[in-house]
Structures are given as C-alpha cells and as structure tokens.
Design a protein around this motif. Structure first.
Motif, mmCIF file in Angstrom:
data_model
loop_
_atom_site.group_PDB
_atom_site.id
_atom_site.type_symbol
_atom_site.label_atom_id
_atom_site.label_comp_id
_atom_site.label_asym_id
_atom_site.label_seq_id
_atom_site.Cartn_x
_atom_site.Cartn_y
_atom_site.Cartn_z
ATOM 1 N N ARG A 72 -3.587 3.705 -1.662
ATOM 2 C CA ARG A 72 -3.862 2.848 -2.815
ATOM 3 C C ARG A 72 -3.069 1.550 -2.715
ATOM 4 N N ARG A 121 0.850 -1.193 0.000
ATOM 5 C CA ARG A 121 0.000 0.000 0.000
ATOM 6 C C ARG A 121 0.881 1.236 0.000
ATOM 7 N N ASP A 122 0.478 2.277 -0.743
ATOM 8 C CA ASP A 122 1.282 3.499 -0.748
ATOM 9 C C ASP A 122 0.751 4.488 0.285
ATOM 10 N N ARG A 123 1.410 5.623 0.394
ATOM 11 C CA ARG A 123 1.033 6.599 1.427
ATOM 12 C C ARG A 123 -0.277 7.308 1.128
ATOM 13 N N HIS A 124 -0.808 7.108 -0.081
ATOM 14 C CA HIS A 124 -2.100 7.695 -0.442
ATOM 15 C C HIS A 124 -3.258 6.707 -0.239
ATOM 16 N N GLN A 177 -14.721 5.617 0.951
ATOM 17 C CA GLN A 177 -13.562 4.809 1.342
ATOM 18 C C GLN A 177 -13.982 3.513 2.022
ATOM 19 N N GLU A 179 -8.036 6.228 1.259
ATOM 20 C CA GLU A 179 -7.560 6.523 -0.083
ATOM 21 C C GLU A 179 -7.850 7.969 -0.464
ATOM 22 N N THR A 180 -6.833 8.671 -0.887
ATOM 23 C CA THR A 180 -6.953 10.085 -1.242
ATOM 24 C C THR A 180 -7.931 10.272 -2.399
#
Length: 468
Positions: free
Chosen positions: A252, A247-250, A303, A295-296
């Motif tokens: 996703r 998972r990324d910092r946004h 979400q 999630e941004t």
C-alpha cells in the motif's frame, strides 16, 4: 444481430464477402505495413505522409469520403461513410493510428521489420498489431457493407492519426477545431488487447498516471567519504530512506489522502475479473522474478489493473564506473510515477506526493521536486446499453462469451474524446499478449484479423439499436 441488415441483404452476405476476400485483405495489410511510418524519427517524415496518402486512397477505393488533414505535426486521415441527406442517424467515430514504434534493435528481428512475413497463423512486421492491423479490420468490414449493397444503420467517421506513438501531440487541437463534425454518440477503438487467444474482451477501465521527479542535494561537490564521512548526510542515503517510506510491506502507498478518491471494485466487477485466465507460476516465469509482489487482499489481475501503485522508474547518484570511488555524492535523483484508478485526479495526487516528500526530507539535505506529466483514469459503465451492445458483437464475432477487462496502462486520447467530443469510448482490442507490440518480431494473429472484420460487420447494428 438481425438476419437482414438492409432490405433483402442478409448479414450472412456481408460475412461471406469478408471470407471470400480474406487473402486480398491480408495483401492489403502487407502493403500498409511496408511503410516505415515511425513518428519518433524525423528521417521518416516522408514515409509517414506516404503512408497517410495510401490510407486515403484505400478509403476512397471502398467508397468513403476521405481527406488528408494537415496538422502542426503529421497529417490526420478522415474518412466518412456515405451520408443520407435529411436524416439524423447515430454517428460513431472509429479511431486508429498509422504511425508505429521505432523497430530497433534490428538484429533481434527474425525478418526485416518493414518487409511483412506471412505465416499460416500471423503477419510479422512493425505496426502489424499496433495499430495498423486492428483498424484496417474495421475498414475491411465497412467495405463489405458497402460492396454488398447493405445500408449501414449509422454514420461512421474514421479518424486515423500519425502521432499516437509520440503522445498524440496534435490530436486535441484537431478535435477541438473539428468538434462540430466529429461530435458523435460513441468512439470505437481497437488498440488494446485480449487476455488470451480466442477470448474477446471489452476494456472498460484504464489507469491514469502522475509523474514526479525529486533531486536531493547535500554538499556543493562530491566529498571524500573517509575525511568527511560521519559529519555530512549522504544525499543518496537520504533519498533512499525517503523513498522506502512511500510504500509499506503490504504493497500500500504510504501517502496521507492517497486512497481518498479510489472507487472500490463492485462485486460484479470482481466476478468478471475472476473469469480472466491466470497462471501464477507461468506469469512469474514470464517476468523472470523469484516471487510475485502486490497489494495484499487483491488478485494479480486486480493488482495490475484496478489498484493504484507507486513505482521508482529511475534512481541515480554517485559514481557508476568500474571499481570504487569513495565519495559522498553531491546529489541523488529519482523519477517516480503513480498509476491511478477511478476517481483519482493526477493534479491532486501530485500535490499530495510533493507535500509528503517535503515532510520526509531531513533538514540535512535540500529537495527539489518537479511535477511531470499526468493522465486521468478512465471508467466506462460496463452495464451501459452501448457496453452491452459491444459485448454482444464480440460474442458474435468470436463465438465465445467475452470478458470485461481493466487495463493497467494509460491511454490519454480516451479522456480527450470524453472532454472534447463528449463521447465515451468502447475499447475492443484485438491484440494478443504475445504480439510483441513495441518489441522485435511484432505480429498480428490472422485469426484475430478475421474476427476483427466480423466484429466490424456485426457491431454497427448493435450499437445503433442500443441508444444511450
């Protein structure tokens, strides 16, 4: 809703009957709740059968053709409204479950879980909201139709099982074996919730799920971290580094192909979800977290219900006792689940996850990856004639404009109804967010119990007239 539902019988007569008998309906619910019908605990097998037999008797008392159907597990109760010979009418299936969650821990209950406590606002007992009160409201409504001499505009079959809380293990086989008689135009399920008191909702989408477990092994035994550290990779460290890349910092998911089949929310859906009440500060305090994360680019409602996720459900390795033990653990394990949205397929997602985890596994350790259970997402067109008919019935029952809702959890039986019976499901939940389903002090709001009966009274003319 038509003023007269059958000849000279007005809808007001059915609603009056429900009001006049409300106290008795509360007593009936209390009788139902006294059965400790806990499907997860073998010692309650006799209680489950006694509960099912009580339900059969209750259905026969109001004029339904009822039977106790044996399965490999706990019995299924089938109850049918009187049929008109030689006339094909719309047929709807009403689903519920009489089994309940274990009540433990007992010490956290303010009153015994199987001795119903009634206040002005609610009934407290295990199973009150999940699910006995919700489907009993529909049965009470059918009683009102039959007792007033009104003729239902459709045929109804109630299917109430005793294994929902343990995965509905016998349901698919039962549906397949009785497919011909259970084939229907749609299924009605009141086993979901409302976003706030007095705000009715049609749940038109559910997330699916895919489960994966990974075990990373290194040395063939725990090693002294001082003597061997620096020459051997640490399986716990390797696993954490692998998981951190999912998972990324946004917010996703970082798995190639993961989003390929995700159906984006329409502008109509986003407008409907924006109508749902939400207080970020209250929600954060309720969860006990310092700050929300998601999630941004999406709202909290989106979400938690309309976007896919990855979660680590369990993470285990090394020494867990008091003090320290200076080792390089021999293994590390993680349990993962991925919540899926339409039109993601759990089998495809599981393959993508396994492939990606293998790519991430460093050559210094070995990875054993196992695919667990899966469930498909569910999506009903909220603009379909039957969905709109259900919304009209909710509006009449609650005297308030209903909302459309996506549920973040998974209900596998809904996809079974679609696959085996070819029927879509209308999820018309009556539970409130604070009803404590699966927790101590479970309750069912008496206002929602009454509104659920009104819903059961007004729903059938709307659905019967809606066609496809």
């Amino acid at each position: 809703i038509p003023a007269a539902v059958s000849g000279l019988v007005p809808m007001s007569a059915i609603l009056d009957y429900l009001r006049e008998h409300h106290d008795r309906f509360v007593r009936d619910l209390c009788d139902y709740l006294r059965f400790p019908s806990v499907s997860a605990q073998p010692q309650h097998q006799k209680d489950l059968r006694a509960c099912a037999e009580w339900l059969v008797h209750r259905c026969r008392r109001i004029g339904l053709d009822s039977e106790l159907c044996e399965t490999a597990g706990h019995p299924v109760v089938l109850a049918r409204t009187p049929r008109r010979a030689g006339k094909r009418r719309p047929h709807f299936l009403v689903y519920g479950h009489y089994d309940v969650q274990p009540p433990e821990p007992f010490e956290l209950w303010q009153s015994p879980p199987f001795e119903p406590r009634v206040t002005d606002a609610a009934v407290f007992a295990r199973g009150a909201s999940d699910n006995k009160g919700q489907h009993l409201a529909h049965l009470n409504a059918v009683e009102a139709w039959l007792a007033t001499g009104a003729e239902l505009p459709c045929d109804l079959t109630f299917l109430i099982e005793g294994e929902e809380e343990v995965g509905s293990r016998s349901l698919a086989g039962f549906l397949a074996a009785r497919r011909a008689e259970l084939r229907c135009d749609a299924v009605v399920v009141s086993d979901t919730g409302m976003p706030a008191p007095g705000l009715p909702a049609l749940t038109y989408a559910l997330r699916g799920i895919a489960a994966v477990e990974i075990i990373v092994t290194g040395p063939d035994r725990d090693l002294h971290s001082g003597i061997f550290g620096g020459t051997v990779d640490n399986p716990a460290m390797a696993l954490c580094q692998m998981l951190a890349q999912l998972r990324d910092r946004h917010g996703r998911v970082n798995i190639p192909g993961f989003y390929d089949d995700v159906a984006p929310l329409s502008a109509y859906e986003r407008r409907q979800l924006a109508r749902l009440p939400f207080n970020a500060r209250a929600y954060r305090r309720f969860l006990g977290v310092p700050r929300l994360f998601g999630e941004t680019g999406y709202t909290a409602w989106e979400q938690r219900s309309a976007r896919p996720t990855v979660e680590i459900n369990g993470l285990t390795s090394g020494y867990q006792g008091e003090g320290s033990k200076t080792i390089i653990p021999a293994w590390a394990r993680a349990k993962l689940t991925f919540r899926l949205v339409p039109h993601q397929r759990p089998d495809r997602i599981a393959r993508l996850v396994v492939r990606h985890l293998r790519r991430l596994t460093p050559p210094t350790v070995r990875a054993q990856i196992t695919v667990g259970h899966g469930g498909e997402p569910y999506l009903l067109d909220p603009r379909s004639p039957r969905a709109q008919a259900a919304l009209r019935a909710l509006r009449a029952a609650f005297d308030r404009e209903p909302v459309l809702l996506r549920e973040g959890g998974s209900i596998p039986i809904v996809t079974q109804f679609r696959k085996i019976l070819g029927a879509e499901t209308l999820l018309l939940g009556l539970a409130l967010p604070d009803d404590n389903a699966h927790s101590p002090n479970e309750k069912f709001d008496l206002g929602n119990y009454a509104a659920g009966m009104r819903l059961g009274a007004t729903l059938w003319p709307e659905l019967a007239a809606a066609g496809g």
